[in-house]
Design a protein around this motif. Structure first.
Motif, mmCIF file in Angstrom:
data_model
loop_
_atom_site.group_PDB
_atom_site.id
_atom_site.type_symbol
_atom_site.label_atom_id
_atom_site.label_comp_id
_atom_site.label_asym_id
_atom_site.label_seq_id
_atom_site.Cartn_x
_atom_site.Cartn_y
_atom_site.Cartn_z
ATOM 1 N N GLY A 81 -0.193 1.899 -2.247
ATOM 2 C CA GLY A 81 -0.201 2.962 -1.243
ATOM 3 C C GLY A 81 -0.666 4.297 -1.793
ATOM 4 O O GLY A 81 -1.275 5.099 -1.084
ATOM 5 N N ASP A 82 -0.374 4.564 -3.078
ATOM 6 C CA ASP A 82 -0.810 5.832 -3.682
ATOM 7 C C ASP A 82 -2.305 5.836 -3.986
ATOM 8 O O ASP A 82 -2.966 6.853 -3.846
ATOM 9 N N VAL A 83 -2.834 4.695 -4.423
ATOM 10 C CA VAL A 83 -4.249 4.624 -4.772
ATOM 11 C C VAL A 83 -5.117 4.604 -3.517
ATOM 12 O O VAL A 83 -6.119 5.306 -3.428
ATOM 13 N N LEU A 84 -4.725 3.800 -2.527
ATOM 14 C CA LEU A 84 -5.543 3.645 -1.325
ATOM 15 C C LEU A 84 -5.029 4.444 -0.141
ATOM 16 O O LEU A 84 -5.528 4.271 0.968
ATOM 17 N N GLY A 85 -4.061 5.309 -0.346
ATOM 18 C CA GLY A 85 -3.527 6.132 0.731
ATOM 19 C C GLY A 85 -4.549 7.147 1.217
ATOM 20 O O GLY A 85 -5.627 7.314 0.638
ATOM 21 N N PHE A 86 -4.200 7.834 2.292
ATOM 22 C CA PHE A 86 -5.126 8.799 2.894
ATOM 23 C C PHE A 86 -5.510 9.888 1.906
ATOM 24 O O PHE A 86 -6.656 10.312 1.858
ATOM 25 N N SER A 87 -4.580 10.363 1.113
ATOM 26 C CA SER A 87 -4.889 11.381 0.107
ATOM 27 C C SER A 87 -4.960 10.787 -1.290
ATOM 28 O O SER A 87 -4.866 11.496 -2.280
ATOM 29 N N GLY A 88 -5.152 9.481 -1.377
ATOM 30 C CA GLY A 88 -5.224 8.811 -2.670
ATOM 31 C C GLY A 88 -6.548 9.067 -3.370
ATOM 32 O O GLY A 88 -7.457 9.724 -2.854
ATOM 33 N N ALA A 89 -6.662 8.506 -4.572
ATOM 34 C CA ALA A 89 -7.846 8.735 -5.394
ATOM 35 C C ALA A 89 -9.027 7.867 -4.981
ATOM 36 O O ALA A 89 -10.168 8.231 -5.211
ATOM 37 N N ALA A 90 -8.792 6.734 -4.353
ATOM 38 C CA ALA A 90 -9.863 5.769 -4.129
ATOM 39 C C ALA A 90 -10.711 5.981 -2.876
ATOM 40 O O ALA A 90 -11.936 5.861 -2.968
ATOM 41 N N LEU A 136 -18.842 -2.692 -5.594
ATOM 42 C CA LEU A 136 -18.531 -1.319 -6.007
ATOM 43 C C LEU A 136 -17.069 -0.960 -5.742
ATOM 44 O O LEU A 136 -16.484 -0.182 -6.500
ATOM 45 N N SER A 137 -16.477 -1.487 -4.703
ATOM 46 C CA SER A 137 -15.066 -1.199 -4.426
ATOM 47 C C SER A 137 -14.179 -1.757 -5.523
ATOM 48 O O SER A 137 -13.275 -1.068 -6.014
ATOM 49 N N PHE A 138 -14.437 -3.005 -5.929
ATOM 50 C CA PHE A 138 -13.633 -3.574 -7.013
ATOM 51 C C PHE A 138 -13.879 -2.849 -8.327
ATOM 52 O O PHE A 138 -12.946 -2.607 -9.096
ATOM 53 N N ALA A 139 -15.110 -2.484 -8.598
ATOM 54 C CA ALA A 139 -15.418 -1.764 -9.834
ATOM 55 C C ALA A 139 -14.749 -0.391 -9.854
ATOM 56 O O ALA A 139 -14.389 0.112 -10.918
ATOM 57 N N SER A 140 -14.562 0.212 -8.702
ATOM 58 C CA SER A 140 -13.903 1.515 -8.641
ATOM 59 C C SER A 140 -12.386 1.394 -8.654
ATOM 60 O O SER A 140 -11.692 2.289 -9.152
ATOM 61 N N LEU A 141 -11.857 0.312 -8.114
ATOM 62 C CA LEU A 141 -10.402 0.160 -8.010
ATOM 63 C C LEU A 141 -9.750 -0.322 -9.299
ATOM 64 O O LEU A 141 -8.599 0.030 -9.568
ATOM 65 N N ILE A 142 -10.440 -1.112 -10.087
ATOM 66 C CA ILE A 142 -9.829 -1.687 -11.300
ATOM 67 C C ILE A 142 -9.304 -0.600 -12.233
ATOM 68 O O ILE A 142 -8.138 -0.645 -12.646
ATOM 69 N N PRO A 143 -10.092 0.431 -12.595
ATOM 70 C CA PRO A 143 -9.525 1.474 -13.469
ATOM 71 C C PRO A 143 -8.378 2.249 -12.814
ATOM 72 O O PRO A 143 -7.431 2.640 -13.492
ATOM 73 N N LEU A 144 -8.453 2.462 -11.507
ATOM 74 C CA LEU A 144 -7.390 3.203 -10.832
ATOM 75 C C LEU A 144 -6.077 2.429 -10.841
ATOM 76 O O LEU A 144 -5.004 3.016 -10.983
ATOM 77 N N PHE A 145 -6.140 1.126 -10.683
ATOM 78 C CA PHE A 145 -4.914 0.318 -10.723
ATOM 79 C C PHE A 145 -4.392 0.128 -12.147
ATOM 80 O O PHE A 145 -3.256 -0.266 -12.344
ATOM 81 N N GLN A 146 -5.224 0.437 -13.154
ATOM 82 C CA GLN A 146 -4.763 0.397 -14.547
ATOM 83 C C GLN A 146 -4.178 1.734 -14.984
ATOM 84 O O GLN A 146 -3.714 1.872 -16.108
ATOM 85 N N GLY A 147 -4.196 2.741 -14.116
ATOM 86 C CA GLY A 147 -3.598 4.034 -14.421
ATOM 87 C C GLY A 147 -4.552 5.041 -15.016
ATOM 88 O O GLY A 147 -4.126 6.100 -15.481
ATOM 89 N N VAL A 148 -5.832 4.748 -15.033
ATOM 90 C CA VAL A 148 -6.826 5.685 -15.567
ATOM 91 C C VAL A 148 -7.218 6.639 -14.454
ATOM 92 O O VAL A 148 -7.633 6.218 -13.377
ATOM 93 N N SER A 149 -7.090 7.937 -14.706
ATOM 94 C CA SER A 149 -7.478 8.909 -13.693
ATOM 95 C C SER A 149 -8.970 9.210 -13.811
ATOM 96 O O SER A 149 -9.558 9.129 -14.890
ATOM 97 N N VAL A 150 -9.561 9.553 -12.708
ATOM 98 C CA VAL A 150 -10.988 9.868 -12.696
ATOM 99 C C VAL A 150 -11.245 11.152 -13.469
ATOM 100 O O VAL A 150 -12.260 11.290 -14.147
ATOM 101 N N GLU A 151 -10.306 12.102 -13.398
ATOM 102 C CA GLU A 151 -10.474 13.373 -14.089
ATOM 103 C C GLU A 151 -10.454 13.212 -15.606
ATOM 104 O O GLU A 151 -11.054 14.001 -16.323
#
Length: 189
Positions: A81-90, A136-151
């Motif tokens: 919910g945090d990764v794919l939420g409305f204000s999430g990173a993904a 591209l969705s899976f390639a973008s989600l894998i690092p986010l679900f591993q706890g790596v921030s984009v910043e």
């Protein structure tokens, strides 16, 4: 007699004078300026002039303050919910990345084949769009679900902030391209 005539003359001269309202005044004081030296001192100057009293009690030197340990950046939430939420990173990042690829692909196919966006979609573009979107969705989600921030992976020029704005402009560009071609009834270029 001389004293009384002097007093009489002084009262007569003062009665003939007018005050600042225009009425006759009995007494108008005159100010004589003299060279008076005034000196204003602050309390801080007086405190500095006083000598501190030396104490006979030995004072220990101050202890050096320990440097705080370097703090690690807080771990990014990996909840769905945090990764794919409305204000999430993904969501905005994935949509922006897809829009960037879609805009460049639409312009490239239009220049090479002379087909507008709607013709590209109707001539077999939907499987390509779906395949690219999933990849591209899976390639973008894998690092986010591993706890790596984009910043944390952001560099000077290729920053996460620049990626967001490039994605936003690509989304607007793709919609503007499709809308313009729809109104024009053909290709843009």
């Amino acid at each position: 007699m001389a004293a009384s005539s002097y007093a009489m003359a002084s009262t007569m001269t003062t009665r003939s004078r007018l005050n600042h309202f225009g009425f006759p005044a009995l007494y108008i004081p005159t100010m004589r300026t003299t060279n008076v030296n005034l000196r204003v001192r602050s309390m801080a100057e007086e405190e500095q002039k006083q000598q501190p009293i030396e104490s006979t009690i030995p004072v220990a030197p101050p202890k050096p303050t320990p440097q705080p340990a370097p703090t690690r950046s807080p771990k990014v939430s990996t909840k769905f919910g945090d990764v794919l939420g409305f204000s999430g990173a993904a969501p905005e990042r994935i949509n922006g990345r897809l829009a960037m690829i879609g805009f460049v692909a639409a312009i490239a196919v239009e220049l090479s084949n002379g087909e507008d966006v709607f013709t590209q979609i109707s001539n077999g573009g939907i499987p390509w769009f779906l395949g690219t979107s999933v990849l591209l969705s899976f390639a973008s989600l894998i690092p986010l679900f591993q706890g790596v921030s984009v910043e944390s992976k952001s560099k000077r020029i290729m920053s996460s902030y620049a990626e967001l704005w490039n994605g936003r402009f690509a989304m607007l560009g793709l919609v503007a391209l499709a809308f313009t071609e729809f109104l024009k009834g053909g290709t843009l270029l």
